[in-house]
Design an enzyme around this catalytic site. Sequence first.
Site, PDB file in Angstrom:
ATOM      1  N   ASP A  92       1.693  -5.431  -2.883  1.00  0.00           N
ATOM      2  CA  ASP A  92       0.706  -4.363  -2.853  1.00  0.00           C
ATOM      3  C   ASP A  92       0.984  -3.462  -4.068  1.00  0.00           C
ATOM      4  O   ASP A  92       2.132  -3.264  -4.437  1.00  0.00           O
ATOM      5  CB  ASP A  92       0.884  -3.596  -1.533  1.00  0.00           C
ATOM      6  CG  ASP A  92      -0.125  -2.486  -1.354  1.00  0.00           C
ATOM      7  OD1 ASP A  92      -0.848  -2.162  -2.304  1.00  0.00           O
ATOM      8  OD2 ASP A  92      -0.178  -1.926  -0.244  1.00  0.00           O
ATOM      9  N   ASP A 271      -2.168  -8.987   6.271  1.00  0.00           N
ATOM     10  CA  ASP A 271      -0.819  -8.434   6.420  1.00  0.00           C
ATOM     11  C   ASP A 271      -0.918  -7.206   7.298  1.00  0.00           C
ATOM     12  O   ASP A 271      -1.979  -6.586   7.382  1.00  0.00           O
ATOM     13  CB  ASP A 271      -0.224  -8.031   5.059  1.00  0.00           C
ATOM     14  CG  ASP A 271      -0.742  -6.671   4.613  1.00  0.00           C
ATOM     15  OD1 ASP A 271      -0.024  -5.660   4.766  1.00  0.00           O
ATOM     16  OD2 ASP A 271      -1.886  -6.584   4.121  1.00  0.00           O
TER      17      ASP A 271
END
Length: 376
Positions: A92, A271
């Site tokens: 991320d 996720d």
Amino acid sequence: MKFELKSTDGLSKARAGLITTGHGKIETPIFMPVGTVASVKGVHQRELKEDINPDIILGNTYHLYLRPKTDILEKAGGLHKFMNWDRNILTDSGGYQVYSLSANRKIKEEGVKFKSHIDGSYHFFTPENVMEIQRLIGADIMMAFDECTPYPCDYNYAKRSMHMTHRWLDRCVQHFNKVPPKYGYDQALFPIVQGSTYKDLRIQSAEYIAGVGAEGNAIGGLSVGEPAEEMYAMTELVCGILPQDKPRYLMGVGTPINILENIALGVDMFDCVMPTRNARNGMLFTAHGVINIKNKKWEDDFSPIDEMGITYVDTYYTKAYLRHLFAANEYLGKQIASIHNLGFYLWLVREARKHILAGDFSEWKNKMVKQMDNRL
């Protein structure tokens, strides 16, 4: 990175695919355990690999940048070698963490100034240095730097933020193309669709992101407090615009039911911290519903934690023993629950894939959603 679409469901938009990177194959749909700081909380890499067995895990640029810092990761030869993980990693960009630090950050066109949650020191993220940081981390899939808007969000703010995210994306792509991979394998860059829960903004953003021609695409700014129906509506809208021949990643989602419903809408990758966070609070997800292992009803239940479970903890330990560990505040209880929940999430997406390939996904999904909504 290569993506092959293997099969689609006749009654929904669910897809089974195969992503191939320098660290191997990723069968989709897939759930990525969150390893924020080079560690999936409470789980050894051996358990992660042999029992939970994901094709890919997630790391976080913001956290890894602050600790252990990129110079340590570079000396180690990248995050894979640092944590001894030889499969895929996605990072991320830190946009969500910057969003969550709303009291300690300032967003400008150039980038974001933020205060470290560790020692209060000030740092500055730009689209350019976030690309450099992720190159040094060595993730197989890197995320573009974006602003994740809160919910609810004023329309004009969401619009300004979306356009800035697009401008940041252009800078990310330009810098990504300038800075080569560092550790001898290719890295892919995924842009992120924003636009809050406004239909016209989501359409505009999805069209812009699709036009970039990236190797995969992500949907951000959801699972931030909006009702599930809003999440599904935005996901369906965006999946109808993003390219069919590229993987789609819905960031930060969610419950097992959320995952199945979004698979049905055409999402390939997920996720979420929920399996491990909820595990540490005694909540176990199963195919037949949710167990609060702290409840007294499990005190003398000597049946396995989950007879259908795929990990060794599911049949090695009993519900009574696990409840005892939580009552005694033994960390082993949190570890066992974390392994179970992650194993269940991976089982769920792999069962979804099997049913997509078999052609009966929708019927199976509807049955599973009903079952998993129980409180046991």
